[in-house]
Structure formats: structure tokens, C-alpha cells
Design a protein around this motif. Structure first.
Motif, PDB file in Angstrom:
ATOM      1  N   VAL A 185       0.710  -1.148  -0.098  1.00 19.85           N
ATOM      2  CA  VAL A 185      -0.069  -0.081  -0.025  1.00 19.85           C
ATOM      3  C   VAL A 185       0.667   1.294  -0.059  1.00 19.85           C
ATOM      4  O   VAL A 185       2.075   1.291   0.545  1.00 19.85           O
ATOM      5  CB  VAL A 185      -0.895   0.226   1.061  1.00 19.85           C
ATOM      6  CG1 VAL A 185      -2.002  -1.208   0.952  1.00 19.85           C
ATOM      7  CG2 VAL A 185      -0.136  -0.128   2.503  1.00 19.85           C
ATOM      8  N   ASP A 186       0.436   2.411  -0.465  1.00 22.74           N
ATOM      9  CA  ASP A 186       0.931   3.486  -0.583  1.00 22.74           C
ATOM     10  C   ASP A 186       0.461   4.458   0.643  1.00 22.74           C
ATOM     11  O   ASP A 186      -0.807   4.633   0.397  1.00 22.74           O
ATOM     12  CB  ASP A 186       0.994   4.203  -2.011  1.00 22.74           C
ATOM     13  CG  ASP A 186       1.792   3.587  -2.896  1.00 22.74           C
ATOM     14  OD1 ASP A 186       2.751   3.156  -2.698  1.00 22.74           O
ATOM     15  OD2 ASP A 186       1.225   3.390  -4.131  1.00 22.74           O
ATOM     16  N   ILE A 187       1.153   4.831   1.366  1.00 25.93           N
ATOM     17  CA  ILE A 187       0.705   5.713   2.562  1.00 25.93           C
ATOM     18  C   ILE A 187       1.313   7.102   2.380  1.00 25.93           C
ATOM     19  O   ILE A 187       2.552   7.299   2.659  1.00 25.93           O
ATOM     20  CB  ILE A 187       0.773   5.242   4.027  1.00 25.93           C
ATOM     21  CG1 ILE A 187       0.445   3.627   3.773  1.00 25.93           C
ATOM     22  CG2 ILE A 187       0.436   5.933   5.164  1.00 25.93           C
ATOM     23  CD1 ILE A 187       0.572   3.170   5.283  1.00 25.93           C
ATOM     24  N   THR A 188       0.411   8.134   2.360  1.00 25.37           N
ATOM     25  CA  THR A 188       0.956   9.525   2.460  1.00 25.37           C
ATOM     26  C   THR A 188       0.644  10.175   3.823  1.00 25.37           C
ATOM     27  O   THR A 188      -0.564  10.204   4.228  1.00 25.37           O
ATOM     28  CB  THR A 188       0.193  10.396   1.698  1.00 25.37           C
ATOM     29  OG1 THR A 188       0.731   9.824   0.243  1.00 25.37           O
ATOM     30  CG2 THR A 188       0.666  11.729   1.764  1.00 25.37           C
ATOM     31  N   CYS A 189       1.510  10.505   4.723  1.00 23.05           N
ATOM     32  CA  CYS A 189       1.169  11.136   5.786  1.00 23.05           C
ATOM     33  C   CYS A 189       1.044  12.801   5.475  1.00 23.05           C
ATOM     34  O   CYS A 189       2.246  13.265   5.064  1.00 23.05           O
ATOM     35  CB  CYS A 189       2.411  10.895   7.142  1.00 23.05           C
ATOM     36  SG  CYS A 189       2.278   9.257   7.723  1.00 23.05           S
ATOM     37  N   SER A 190       0.349  13.380   6.096  1.00 21.51           N
ATOM     38  CA  SER A 190      -0.043  14.511   5.631  1.00 21.51           C
ATOM     39  C   SER A 190       1.078  15.782   6.125  1.00 21.51           C
ATOM     40  O   SER A 190       1.407  16.720   5.564  1.00 21.51           O
ATOM     41  CB  SER A 190      -1.507  15.293   6.037  1.00 21.51           C
ATOM     42  OG  SER A 190      -1.484  15.630   7.468  1.00 21.51           O
ATOM     43  N   ARG A 191       1.550  15.119   7.370  1.00 23.50           N
ATOM     44  CA  ARG A 191       2.642  16.118   7.868  1.00 23.50           C
ATOM     45  C   ARG A 191       3.786  16.423   6.978  1.00 23.50           C
ATOM     46  O   ARG A 191       4.672  17.413   7.086  1.00 23.50           O
ATOM     47  CB  ARG A 191       3.077  15.644   9.182  1.00 23.50           C
ATOM     48  CG  ARG A 191       3.937  14.487   9.327  1.00 23.50           C
ATOM     49  CD  ARG A 191       4.512  14.122  10.685  1.00 23.50           C
ATOM     50  NE  ARG A 191       5.078  15.157  11.098  1.00 23.50           N
ATOM     51  CZ  ARG A 191       6.352  15.514  10.998  1.00 23.50           C
ATOM     52  NH1 ARG A 191       7.090  14.842   9.964  1.00 23.50           N
ATOM     53  NH2 ARG A 191       6.821  16.485  11.548  1.00 23.50           N
ATOM     54  N   SER A 192       4.078  15.515   5.858  1.00 20.83           N
ATOM     55  CA  SER A 192       5.079  15.622   5.112  1.00 20.83           C
ATOM     56  C   SER A 192       4.809  16.149   3.790  1.00 20.83           C
ATOM     57  O   SER A 192       5.600  16.644   2.925  1.00 20.83           O
ATOM     58  CB  SER A 192       5.584  14.264   4.608  1.00 20.83           C
ATOM     59  OG  SER A 192       4.644  13.533   3.977  1.00 20.83           O
TER      60      SER A 192
END
Length: 996
Positions: A185-192
């Protein structure tokens, strides 16, 4: 030893390359059609440019690539490249009124919305947890995401951008998801992805996640092309801000390269036109016409890029990270032409784009023997390309009639003129620099342009811009300033930012600090502050390239998996109806809906204008009106009613409920509202046993001008909102209302306060009115520095005597005036349009050079220093007169309080405006900027508007809301003229046959 760099632009139609030596001289350029696999075109370009220049491949130390692939996928709503996204928002029970995807355009939303959930988690601005993320809840969400076949996941937590790397809830939840779903899965953490501003950061994260696999596919193909030729160069991709990202970084955050194509074209145009710009000493517009899209931006007189305002739309999606001010349309050399019959019996219309043959132009366009009619074919058939070697012009001439040619060329001209008009800031003609291979479709003259210039190497401007991009180093950290100064704290951070830039490949002698921003965390006693330091410098040719695997070593392993075109495995999710807002072409002809009974039925457009006006009336405070506007608009779209009545229409005995949010202005852009106001009102209703007949806002400024509409809507109380409020602006203290100023009985207590988590209280009475603020502020701080309040309902007779009437109408008119100026592309007239509605002045226009903030007794105090455009060498935007010298200082305590003109060499000059009058900072498009949003580099205009005479002409008003209430020594002097009582919208648009 000489070294070289190669700049490459991979467009939707053509791939360009340029070879520069260490002195930045252009040695060679090439252009080749973009291929389905971008690596093929890149390899072709590299072969041509290396063979033609006889350069040793070992001396090519850097490749900088800019690409429009990612942003084109969004602009074209390309479902084959955009994956459906699941959003897990760590916020519950907050933000429930404003769900994910809510302000993403409908067509794009139908492609990328896969699933969302608002679940436990999130932080308060103090750093304390709203709640801990639940492992069981995450496990359940993973089951749902797996069932829906979703592999792109966004995790966005309230105030996650303030968390330290490695210690965030988002990263913890990401690790749990990987344990459940694996590394596929591709996970994007918004803080980055972005800074504070939950909706904007979330939107950007959604776009980023939707194309991660496609991004890896594209970037991997770049790496393959380089390695096949034996190059050992470091690979960079250019970012939105004109700096460079390593290939691995770009594969993780492709959204930061979204506008790189446009940025490169602007930087390339500036580099190629530097002689013209230096000679004319003026700014210019730039249009880069590619094969698929046209990007328009602006160069300032000093050759730098005009930066976007506080918020930026990408494909209609609102985001908040720094980007150049660029507008894009789906028009290029490969745009597909379609002729359609207007009506039975004669006449036809033409459609130019946004669909494009893209990289297939050389095979599918008619001039190349294909069957698809493109914009290039039309221009070739017209004879405009006689001197070019683009295909067989005769094939195009045989395909279209003279009438079709004329109609299409006119449509292309109109599209480009509209783009120019949109980006201009005044009606006067401006120079236009045309770049990009597709610029051959542009006419030699365009309305609104006094010169149309195509510089040398214009067709490869994007590649040139990539080649001259800078390297940056950024430090974004949380520091405790208690016991030390900001200046001493920043010194090591600056050194670290410079070191990071050097490690990233910058020449040490060229690196400089370009940005230092400090953002105090309000309501925290130890002066916790977020500090952002940014350094940039030129890329060093001496830098040894970082290790990159060869194809034989397994690039696939580096980038995880092969990209497969997105094919829906299940029907697209059912979406709540949410339509794109359309501003009418003739703004002033719009008529709001007023019933014969004198009720104003608010439309989506009415709400939009009111929220823009509330931003102005907020004078920098009151919290953002944008998210409350979305919540209220969502209610209307769902079929609920929001209605407004005049205060005078109510019986004197009618009881009016009062609601507002109190706390930090920074909270409202991040910890969006849930049911706080509903719960506070229920508590007050139960305490007083009074059923209200209407609702009034405590302050019209900022989000509190919209919040009462949600409570009053047919979904909740189903009563009208009164066209009035109790402040006529925004103020930082609860006792600074007109009711408090005049000591109206029951004005401040009893009062209910509530958060969304079930914490609430009743303040029955206090010994002094000032204690209301002190006691409720203490409670509010414990509730995360933001909470809803509900005061005792008051009789309409009391409000008629003490409230400010017509302020909703005034907000609506201010917002309408802004829309009218924008529609006419006459941004310079915005200050005049606003001060014609309410007595006032344009105080200053310029560039923000300094912002200082400090937290005192729970409030953010500080000042903004603005220098004139002449001094800052930048263009004047919202002013018709440029100040010769000097600067303006605007002091604030949550709201803007005092504007002082500082002359050259003087420490203190003349006060231009002061409370209770309204001081407002407008960005380059006229949007009001709150005190948390002002930052270095923004171009602003400062206006002042007269306030209600209940504040400015009475002892009670001045004592409560005048200069001395904030510690200023100045006496209030009316410098703006007589206050104009806002004309009621209901009165103006009431049907003629309505009951008297």
C-alpha cells in the motif's frame, strides 16, 4: 576540470533537453516527441545532445528533469493514472461537519474518492492528544480498505504538522496499517506534505496519494534512461518552488513537483529574456504553450516569479503550500479539435481541448498523416507555419474549410486572451513572453498585451528552467523559547539549513537563507514555537552523485512495484451531491432570492460572498470563514434551508439565540468544528428554558459570521438568522461586544461553553464582565483552546437598540464587489470598490518584509512590516499609486489594531488607522488575510473601513473597543469619514408585490 548539467522537460507532447556548462552558457538544445514510455524520449534526447556536443558523459554531473505528467493527470481528470484514495482523518469527534473530499471538484472527486473515515486521534495545538488512535479502529478500517481494493491511503491528523518527525500519530497509524496490509500500500502522511491548515493539507495529500504508483513508474523510467547510456549523473526533479528534489524524494511526494513544469517555464523565460527585462525594467506575463496545456505566470521587474496568494488551487483543489502564481488551461499544440452543430438548420461551434493527443502528435495529427485534427493542424492549414518544418501542411489544408480555420483560430485566441486577462492585475497592456513548442498556435497579437516576445530557445524554456534550478535545505522544527530569544534559537537552525542545502548538492559559497518563519503555538505558557528556516543555493558541479542502482541491480526493488493503469475493481463510490460554484459573468446583475414574506433564502453563491466579506470584517481575526462556509454550503446542497431576516421584522418580544466560537484563531483552520455549537445551544436552552425565534452572531468577523447559520439551518433549529451582529467586526475578548460595552443586563452571563468531546459548562454569573473572559478562557484552554459558546437569549427589542444592523448585508456586498473586480480582471480597483461600499481608505500597498509574533497572556501580539513596492523592486498589485518610500507597520492582538506609516529614517510616523475602525490586509487577489496567515514575501494591500458609530462616537464604545483598551496612548480620531449604514439586501431585492 569542466563539468556540465543537462536540463530536461518531459511534457505531455514533447521532451526537450538543454546542455549547460559550468558558466550556465547554453551549448545545445534538442526536442523530440514524448513517448508512451517517457524513458524512450529521455534516452533519445540524451543521445542527441551528447553526440551533438561531443561531451564526455563522465563530465555530466547532474540531470534536472521537470515534468507535467503529474499535474496533467489532475487537470485532465485522467482516471487511468489517478488511483482511488482512502482518507483516515485522526480527529473524532471534531471536523465531522466538514468531511474529506468536500471541496474537491465533482468530476475529480468521482475518480479519486474511495473511502473516508473520521476516527480517533489528533492533537490539540498545545501538543496534547485529542484522543489516542485506536488499534482496533485502524484494524477495522484496514478490512474496509482491503475489501474496496484501495491501495492509496492518506493519514491526516489534526495539528500533525506541528509534531516532530518520528513522534507523530500519523506515523504510528501508518506502521499499524503496514502491519495489516503489507508494504504493497502507498501511505501519505499529511505532515510531510504541507503546513497548518487541515483541509488544504488534506487535499494536497489526497492528490499526492492518488498518483504515487504512477509517479514511481514515471521516475523509474527516468532512471532507466539515464543508466542505459552509462551516465553516472545525480538525478533531480524540479519542485514547485524552483528547487530540486532527488529522485527518491520526488517519488514519495510527487505533488511537490506538480507545478514544476510551469515553474521551470517561468524561470526559463526569465533566464532567456533577461536582456529584455533588464532593459525595459518591467514585469511581464509568460505563457508556456505545450502540447497539452498552457501555463500562464508572471515575472516581476526583478525577474523573479510572482508567488501565489495564501492559498493555491491545483486543478480546482485548494492547497496551501508555496507555489508560483500560475494559471493553467487545457490548450496546446496537440489539443483535439471537434466541430459541433449549434442547432438544426445551420451554424456550428468548435471545441478546442482540453483533450489532447499529447505525445502521439507526431503520429496522430493530420499534418503527420494521422486522422486526429489538432490545434497544430489548424494553424498549419492557415498558412501560419509556412516557415516551419512541421509535417505536411497540405494534408491539413485538405481537411478543414476556411470557415473552420477562422473559427478555431478565434477560439484559440479567445482562450489565450482569457488566460492573459485572468493573470493581469490591471487593465493596461503588458509584455507577454511566449515559450514552449506549442506557442506556434498563439497569434502574434493578443488583446491586453503590448508586446509578444519569443526569445531564443523559446521552445526549450522549460528545460532551461530545470537546468538553472536551485538546491534547498529546510529545517522545520518545534522549539521551546522560554528563557531564550528567538534570535539566538534561530542561529543554529540557520546553520543547519545551510548545511542541509550543501549536503543536498548546493555550492556552499552561493547558499543563503531566504526564509525564516516563526509561528508561536498559542495558549502554551512555555513559548513553544514552530520555526521554519529555508536556504537555497546553486547546484555544485563538484558534488559526487549519490548511489543509484543500475537496471541490472534492480530498479524495480527500489521503487517497489510496476505501475498498472487504474481499472476500477468495483463501482465508484456513491457521492454526496456537491457542485462546483459558478460565479456569473455579470456579477452585479445577480439577484438573491427574497420571499414575499421578507426572508432571504441563501444560495451557495450568497454564502460564498458572505464568507469573503466576513474575512474582511474580521480584520485579521475571528478565525477562517472558509471551513464554516463549506459546512453551511454542504447543508444547502443536501437540501436544508438557511434564511435571513431583518432585525426590524421581529416582534420586540421575540427571543434571539446567540452563538460564537472562542479561542485561538489558529485552531479553526485545523481543528474544524463538530457539534460544539449545537451542544452549547442545547445546554443553554435547557438552562434558560427559552426556545429562540432567531439566531444572531456575536461577531460578524471571520468564521463566527457563518457559524450561526449552521445552528439556525432547517437541519437544527430551523429559525432565521438575523441580518445583524453584536460586534460589527471581530474582537479578541468576549466583553468587547456592543452588549458588553453598554453593560446590557444578561449580555455575557449566563453562558454555556462546550467542546465536541462531551465537555461542557455553564457560567451562571461573574462579579465583573471582565471575569467572563478570564473564566471562560481558562475553560477554553482546557478544551484545546477553542470551544463554542451560547449566551442567554435576548429579546429582539434589546438587539434593536444595541446590535449592529445590516452587517450580513455588508459582508455580502463586500464579497460581491471582490467577485466583480475579479471577473473584470481589474484587481487594482478592489480597494476602491470596497471603500465605496463603506467609508475608508487604501492605506498602503507593498510586500511583507517582516512578521513578528509573541504570545502574551494567551493572546498573539505582534506586528507586520510592509515595504513599498518601489523599495522592494516588485510590482504594485492592488494600488493605483506606488509609495515613493517608507513602510507601514500594522500592529495586532489577534486582530489588526493600528496602522502606522514609517518614514525613511524615522522611528515612528503617523497613525493611519486605529481601532475601533477596521484594518484589513488583502492578498494579491483581494482575499482577506488573517493574522496567522501573513508571512514574508506576500504582496498585500492594507485598507481601513469605518466602524459602527456605537463604537466610535460614544464613551462606552471607545472605552471598551478603542485604542486605550489595547494599551495604545493614541486617542481615537476619525480619519475615514462618516460610517455608511449598510443597505439591507432584503430591502433592495424584496419583491415589489411583497407585504409591507
Amino acid at each position: 576540470m569542466s563539468h556540465y548539467c543537462i536540463g530536461i522537460d518531459v511534457g505531455g507532447t514533447n521532451t526537450d533537453a538543454v546542455l549547460l556548462n559550468s558558466s550556465r552558457a547554453i551549448l545545445s538544445t534538442v526536442k523530440t516527441p514524448t513517448t508512451k514510455e517517457p524513458s524512450d524520449a529521455i534516452q533519445t534526447c540524451l543521445k542527441k545532445i551528447l553526440r551533438g556536443s561531443f561531451v564526455d558523459v563522465k563530465k555530466v554531473r547532474a540531470l534536472m528533469i521537470g515534468t507535467t505528467h503529474f499535474i496533467n493527470a489532475v487537470l485532465q481528470n485522467d482516471a487511468s493514472k489517478l488511483a482511488r484514495v482512502a482518507v483516515l482523518r485522526l480527529a473524532y469527534p471534531y471536523t465531522t461537519f466538514c468531511p474529506p473530499f468536500v471541496d474537491i471538484p465533482a468530476k475529480l472527486r468521482s475518480i479519486i474518492q474511495g473511502h473516508y473515515a473520521i476516527i480517533k486521534g489528533g492533537k490539540q495545538i498545545s501538543g496534547e492528544e485529542i484522543s489516542k488512535p485506536s488499534r482496533d479502529e485502524i484494524r477495522n478500517q484496514c478490512v474496509i480498505m482491503k475489501e474496496k481494493g484501495l491501495h492509496a491511503i492518506v493519514i491526516v491528523g489534526v495539528f500533525s504538522s506541528l509534531e516532530k518527525e518520528g513522534e507523530s500519530q500519523e506515523e504510528l497509524v501508518a506502521s499499524w496499517i503496514r502491519e495489516e496490509l503489507g508494504d504493497g500500500v502507498d501511505i501519505t502522511c499529511s505532515r510531510s506534505i504541507g503546513p497548518t491548515g487541515l483541509l488544504e493539507r488534506e487535499n494536497a495529500s489526497i492528490l499526492n496519494a492518488s498518483m504515487l504508483r504512477y509517479a514511481r513508474h514515471i521516475i523509474r523510467s527516468f532512471v532507466e534512461a539515464i543508466r542505459r547510456l552509462g551516465l553516472e549523473s545525480q538525478l533531480y526533479l524540479t519542485k514547485n518552488d524552483g528547487t530540486l528534489a532527488t529522485a527518491k524524494e520526488a517519488a514519495q511526494v510527487p505533488i511537490k513537483t506538480f507545478s514544476s513544469g510551469a515553474t521551470n517555464s517561468m524561470r526559463g523565460a526569465s533566464f532567456l529574456s533577461r536582456d529584455f527585462l533588464e532593459t525595459e525594467k518591467c514585469g511581464a506575463l509568460v505563457i508556456d504553450v505545450g502540447g497539452t496545456s498552457s501555463d500562464c505566470g508572471a515575472l516581476l521587474p526583478n525577474g523573479s516569479l510572482r508567488q501565489a496568494a495564501a492559498f493555491v488551487e491545483v486543478g480546482g483543489v485548494r492547497t496551501n503550500f508555496p507555489m508560483p502564481d500560475v494559471s493553467s488551461i487545457g490548450l496546446g499544440g496537440g489539443s483535439i479539435i471537434k466541430f459541433k452543430t449549434k442547432h438544426a438548420g445551420g451554424g456550428f461551434a468548435v471545441e478546442v481541448g482540453p483533450s489532447s493527443v499529447g505525445y502521439r502528435l507526431a503520429s496522430e495529427a493530420v499534418v503527420f498523416g494521422g486522422n486526429t485534427l489538432t490545434a497544430t493542424d489548424i494553424v498549419a492549414a492557415s498558412g501560419s507555419l509556412e516557415d516551419t518544418k512541421i509535417g505536411d501542411h497540405q494534408l491539413a489544408e485538405e481537411r478543414v474549410s476556411p470557415e473552420e480555420i477562422s473559427l478555431t483560430k478565434e477560439e484559440i485566441k479567445v482562450k489565450l486572451e482569457r488566460l492573459v486577462a485572468k493573470m493581469k492585475t490591471s487593465p493596461e497592456p503588458v509584455p507577454l513572453i511566449l515559450v514552449g513548442g506549442g506557442s506556434i498556435i498563439a497569434p502574434e497579437k493578443l488583446k491586453g498585451c503590448k508586446d509578444v516576445i519569443r526569445p531564443p530557445h523559446y521552445s526549450c524554456a522549460n528545460a532551461v528552467g530545470a537546468a538553472v534550478a536551485l538546491v534547498s535545505g529546510v529545517v522545520d522544527t518545534i522549539e521551546v523559547l522560554e528563557g531564550k530569544t528567538l534570535e539566538e534559537t534561530v542561529i543554529p537552525l540557520k546553520a543547519e539549513a545551510i548545511q542541509r542545502a550543501v549536503l543536498a548538492g548546493a555550492k556552499e559559497e552561493t547558499v543563503e537563507i531566504v526564509e525564516v518563519e516563526s509561528i508561536p503555538v498559542q495558549y502554551v505558557t512555555n513559548k513553544t514555537t514552530r520555526i521554519i528556516v529555508r536556504a537555497t543555493g546553486e547546484l555544485s558541479a563538484e558534488k559526487e552523485p549519490e548511489y543509484m542502482p543500475s537496471p541490472a541491480q534492480g530498479i524495480k526493488d527500489l521503487w517497489l512495484d510496476d505501475f498498472k493503469q487504474y481499472e476500477p475493481e468495483m463501482p465508484l463510490p456513491e457521492l454526496l451531491p456537491f457542485h462546483d460554484l459558478l460565479i456569473p459573468d455579470h456579477v452585479m446583475e445577480y439577484k438573491p432570492c427574497i420571499t414575499e414574506e421578507g426572508e432571504w433564502q441563501l444560495s451557495e453563491l450568497d454564502l460564498f460572498w458572505i464568507q469573503e466579506g466576513c474575512g474582511i470584517l474580521g480584520t485579521g481575526g475571528g478565525g477562517t470563514p472558509y471551513s464554516p462556509y463549506l459546512m453551511a454550503r454542504h447543508l444547502i446542497v443536501e437540501g436544508h434551508n438557511i434564511r435571513v431576516v431583518e432585525l426590524s421584522s421581529l416582534e420586540d418580544s421575540a427571543m434571539i439565540a446567540r452563538t460564537a466560537f472562542m479561542g485561538s484563531p489558529s485552531i479553526s483552520s485545523e481543528r474544524l468544528a463538530g457539534e460544539e455549537a449545537i451542544k452549547a445551544n442545547i445546554l443553554m436552552t435547557n438552562f434558560t428554558d427559552v426556545q429562540p425565534a432567531a439566531v444572531i452572531s456575536e461577531e460578524i468577523g471571520g468564521g463566527n459570521g457563518i457559524e450561526p447559520m449552521i445552528l439556525a439551518s432547517s437541519k437544527y433549529l430551523d429559525v432565521p438568522v438575523v441580518d445583524a451582529d453584536n460586534m460589527a467586526r471581530a474582537y479578541p475578548n468576549m466583553w468587547q461586544s456592543l452588549l458588553g460595552a453598554y453593560d446590557v443586563f444578561g449580555a455575557l452571563t449566563p453562558c454555556a461553553i462546550s467542546d465536541a468531546c462531551g465537555n461542557s459548562a455553564i457560567l451562571a454569573s461573574t462579579s465583573t464582565k471582565w471575569n467572563v473572559e478570564n473564566i471562560l478562557r481558562t475553560i477554553c484552554t482546557e478544551l484545546g483552546s477553542s470551544a463554542a459558546t451560547s449566551h442567554q437569549p435576548l429579546a429582539a427589542s434589546v438587539c434593536k437598540q444595541f446590535s449592529a444592523c445590516g452587517t450580513l448585508s455588508q459582508a455580502w456586498r463586500l464579497g460581491r464587489a471582490l467577485s466583480d473586480c475579479r471577473k473584470r480582471n481589474d484587481l487594482k480597483s478592489i480597494p476602491r470598490a470596497l471603500t465605496e461600499l463603506q467609508s475608508g481608505n487604501l492605506l498602503f500597498s507593498g510586500k511583507i518584509m517582516n512578521v513578528e509574533r509573541e504570545v502574551r497572556e494567551g493572546f498573539t501580539w505582534g506586528f507586520v512590516k510592509i515595504v513599498s513596492f518601489k523599495e522592494s523592486t516588485e510590482e504594485d498589485v492592488l494600488s493605483e499609486d506606488i509609495q515613493d518610500d517608507g513602510s507601514l507597520m500594522v500592529e495586532f492582538q489577534n486582530e489588526y489594531l493600528c496602522a502606522t506609516l514609517l518614514g525613511v529614517g524615522s522611528e515612528m510616523g503617523k497613525v493611519q488607522a486605529i481601532v475601533p475602525d477596521l484594518i484589513c490586509l488583502l492578498d494579491s487577489t483581494g482575499i482577506a488575510l488573517g493574522t496567522p496567515e501573513v508571512r514574508y514575501g506576500l504582496r498585500v494591500s492594507v485598507i481601513a473601513l469605518a466602524n459602527d458609530p456605537k463604537w466610535t462616537t460614544t464613551e462606552e464604545g471607545l472605552r471598551c473597543g478603542g485604542p486605550k483598551a489595547f494599551g495604545f496612548e493614541h486617542d481615537y480620531v476619525n480619519m475615514l469619514g462618516e460610517y455608511k449604514q449598510p443597505r439591507s439586501v432584503i430591502e433592495e431585492y424584496m419583491p415589489k408585490n411583497a407585504l409591507a
